[in-house]
Design a protein around this motif. Sequence first.
Motif, PDB file in Angstrom:
ATOM      1  N   VAL A  30       0.826  -1.211   0.000  1.00 20.49           N
ATOM      2  CA  VAL A  30       0.000   0.000   0.000  1.00 20.49           C
ATOM      3  C   VAL A  30       0.865   1.268   0.000  1.00 20.49           C
ATOM      4  O   VAL A  30       0.659   2.161  -0.833  1.00 20.49           O
ATOM      5  N   PRO A  31       1.858   1.394   0.921  1.00 19.04           N
ATOM      6  CA  PRO A  31       2.706   2.595   0.866  1.00 19.04           C
ATOM      7  C   PRO A  31       3.446   2.744  -0.462  1.00 19.04           C
ATOM      8  O   PRO A  31       3.582   3.858  -0.976  1.00 19.04           O
ATOM      9  N   VAL A  32       3.932   1.618  -1.018  1.00 23.01           N
ATOM     10  CA  VAL A  32       4.651   1.696  -2.291  1.00 23.01           C
ATOM     11  C   VAL A  32       3.713   2.185  -3.393  1.00 23.01           C
ATOM     12  O   VAL A  32       4.082   3.043  -4.211  1.00 23.01           O
ATOM     13  N   LEU A  33       2.497   1.652  -3.418  1.00 19.18           N
ATOM     14  CA  LEU A  33       1.524   2.099  -4.413  1.00 19.18           C
ATOM     15  C   LEU A  33       1.186   3.572  -4.219  1.00 19.18           C
ATOM     16  O   LEU A  33       1.019   4.312  -5.205  1.00 19.18           O
ATOM     17  N   LEU A  34       1.090   4.004  -2.959  1.00 24.34           N
ATOM     18  CA  LEU A  34       0.819   5.419  -2.702  1.00 24.34           C
ATOM     19  C   LEU A  34       1.947   6.297  -3.228  1.00 24.34           C
ATOM     20  O   LEU A  34       1.705   7.349  -3.826  1.00 24.34           O
ATOM     21  N   ILE A  35       3.188   5.849  -3.012  1.00 23.45           N
ATOM     22  CA  ILE A  35       4.335   6.617  -3.499  1.00 23.45           C
ATOM     23  C   ILE A  35       4.318   6.691  -5.023  1.00 23.45           C
ATOM     24  O   ILE A  35       4.559   7.750  -5.620  1.00 23.45           O
ATOM     25  N   VAL A  36       4.008   5.554  -5.668  1.00 25.99           N
ATOM     26  CA  VAL A  36       3.941   5.535  -7.131  1.00 25.99           C
ATOM     27  C   VAL A  36       2.847   6.478  -7.625  1.00 25.99           C
ATOM     28  O   VAL A  36       3.038   7.246  -8.577  1.00 25.99           O
ATOM     29  N   VAL A 237       0.993  -1.782  14.050  1.00 28.52           N
ATOM     30  CA  VAL A 237       2.207  -1.741  13.229  1.00 28.52           C
ATOM     31  C   VAL A 237       1.865  -1.369  11.788  1.00 28.52           C
ATOM     32  O   VAL A 237       2.527  -0.521  11.173  1.00 28.52           O
ATOM     33  N   GLN A 238       0.814  -1.977  11.246  1.00 26.25           N
ATOM     34  CA  GLN A 238       0.424  -1.672   9.873  1.00 26.25           C
ATOM     35  C   GLN A 238      -0.006  -0.218   9.716  1.00 26.25           C
ATOM     36  O   GLN A 238       0.338   0.431   8.726  1.00 26.25           O
ATOM     37  N   MET A 239      -0.751   0.298  10.674  1.00 26.60           N
ATOM     38  CA  MET A 239      -1.195   1.684  10.570  1.00 26.60           C
ATOM     39  C   MET A 239      -0.006   2.643  10.571  1.00 26.60           C
ATOM     40  O   MET A 239      -0.005   3.640   9.845  1.00 26.60           O
ATOM     41  N   LEU A 240       0.998   2.356  11.370  1.00 24.75           N
ATOM     42  CA  LEU A 240       2.190   3.208  11.391  1.00 24.75           C
ATOM     43  C   LEU A 240       2.915   3.161  10.046  1.00 24.75           C
ATOM     44  O   LEU A 240       3.391   4.182   9.546  1.00 24.75           O
ATOM     45  N   VAL A 241       2.988   1.966   9.463  1.00 23.79           N
ATOM     46  CA  VAL A 241       3.651   1.825   8.170  1.00 23.79           C
ATOM     47  C   VAL A 241       2.890   2.594   7.087  1.00 23.79           C
ATOM     48  O   VAL A 241       3.482   3.259   6.234  1.00 23.79           O
ATOM     49  N   PHE A 242       1.551   2.540   7.133  1.00 27.95           N
ATOM     50  CA  PHE A 242       0.747   3.233   6.129  1.00 27.95           C
ATOM     51  C   PHE A 242       0.823   4.752   6.289  1.00 27.95           C
ATOM     52  O   PHE A 242       0.759   5.499   5.311  1.00 27.95           O
ATOM     53  N   ALA A 243       0.955   5.198   7.530  1.00 22.18           N
ATOM     54  CA  ALA A 243       0.897   6.638   7.792  1.00 22.18           C
ATOM     55  C   ALA A 243       2.151   7.368   7.324  1.00 22.18           C
ATOM     56  O   ALA A 243       2.093   8.551   6.973  1.00 22.18           O
ATOM     57  N   VAL A 244       3.302   6.685   7.310  1.00 21.15           N
ATOM     58  CA  VAL A 244       4.569   7.351   7.020  1.00 21.15           C
ATOM     59  C   VAL A 244       4.579   8.029   5.649  1.00 21.15           C
ATOM     60  O   VAL A 244       4.870   9.227   5.543  1.00 21.15           O
ATOM     61  N   PRO A 245       4.264   7.322   4.537  1.00 26.60           N
ATOM     62  CA  PRO A 245       4.312   8.018   3.234  1.00 26.60           C
ATOM     63  C   PRO A 245       3.287   9.130   3.103  1.00 26.60           C
ATOM     64  O   PRO A 245       3.551  10.136   2.434  1.00 26.60           O
ATOM     65  N   VAL A 246       2.123   8.961   3.736  1.00 28.45           N
ATOM     66  CA  VAL A 246       1.095   9.999   3.659  1.00 28.45           C
ATOM     67  C   VAL A 246       1.578  11.263   4.361  1.00 28.45           C
ATOM     68  O   VAL A 246       1.438  12.379   3.843  1.00 28.45           O
TER      69      VAL A 246
END
Length: 408
Positions: A30-36, A237-246
Amino acid sequence: MAQHNLGTVIRFEVVRTLSKRRFWVATLLVPVLLIVVFLLVFLSNTATDETEGAQKDAQFSFDYTDASGLVEPAMVKRLGGKEISDPAAGIAAVKDATVAAFFLYPKDPATDTIKVYGVDKGLFANGQYASVAESILQQSALAKVNAPQLTGIIQGNITIDTTTFKDGAVAGGMNAVIPAMLFVVIFYVVILLLGGQMLNSTLEEKENRVTEMILTTIRPTSLILGKVISLFIIGIVQMLVFAVPVVLAHVFFRNQLSLPDLDLSALVFDPQTMIVGTLVLIGGFALFTTTLVALGAAMPTAKDAGPVFGAMMLLIFIPFYIISLIISDPGAVIVQIFSYFPYSAPITALLRNAFGTLPLWQAIIIIVMLFGISAVVLRIAVKIFQYGSIEYSRKVNLRDVFHRRATP
């Protein structure tokens, strides 16, 4: 011993999940897709800005006829246009590409259609012809209005400041809705991404035929409770990972990505709204977690659990079909049903809480209901897992489970 077993289960489940490659692949996807997506939006916006700037500065020749008498010749001349008397000649000039465009203004532009003819420059670029024709007429009309105040009103140069009050104090408006809506986003992300993990947390042991051996050393209650708690930890843990790129995108690339310019200092964090949102989120997560754990304990394989799992995932989207009623008419029967039906209550209550249509007394009832049913489902999950530990080939019969529970 029970406390030791509980800690062992939590540690084992968390470490086992976090050490799996597929967990991090799914989590980081999800974060990678958000970055893309952010990069594509950035590149697209850059190209669009350059194209719009080029169009804005573009000059093209045009002729026009004006039956209304509204068009200012001096203005048209500055733009590189000239007035002619024969519409047919104007259209012919465009066909021959002698001029780029021809505008035919009717006697009454307010009721009759303005005809625009132009040399084809592509679907996107062709829009500039109509824009220029409309702008000429609007600016000419404004030039005939002698009162500067009326000109400003016609152009829309007015500012309106609306203030609303709730319980005698200034209401937060959209600045109060945004923080509360984050609970809805968190609930969706966690449930959708952890749903399979919740289901497989008990199915995995059954499919591996190790439940009987596990139950010789760990109490069923400690095992199931440990799995539920570990899912909460993994969800964090997942929420923290998702929040970083946003967060990084909003802080460093807000302008380039055309993200909303949120003034965080203007956001309103109403204590009651945030507390209710937190409790509903936790209660809803607990209910879905315990239910999916129980479902995994009752089914012999993931294939058998699939249809029920799909139906449960569908339940969290149903409230959005009535979101207009949730906002405008929270007293509607269907809204009340969704508010108190356990598996649609979390999203419905979170939406009503965000838009200020959830009274405190209803919020308390829903929160108590979610936690109460979660506790009941947890006990049922324990019994199902304990009874179904030897049921490797068929679904657990709930009547047998409750009958066995009732017998001494």
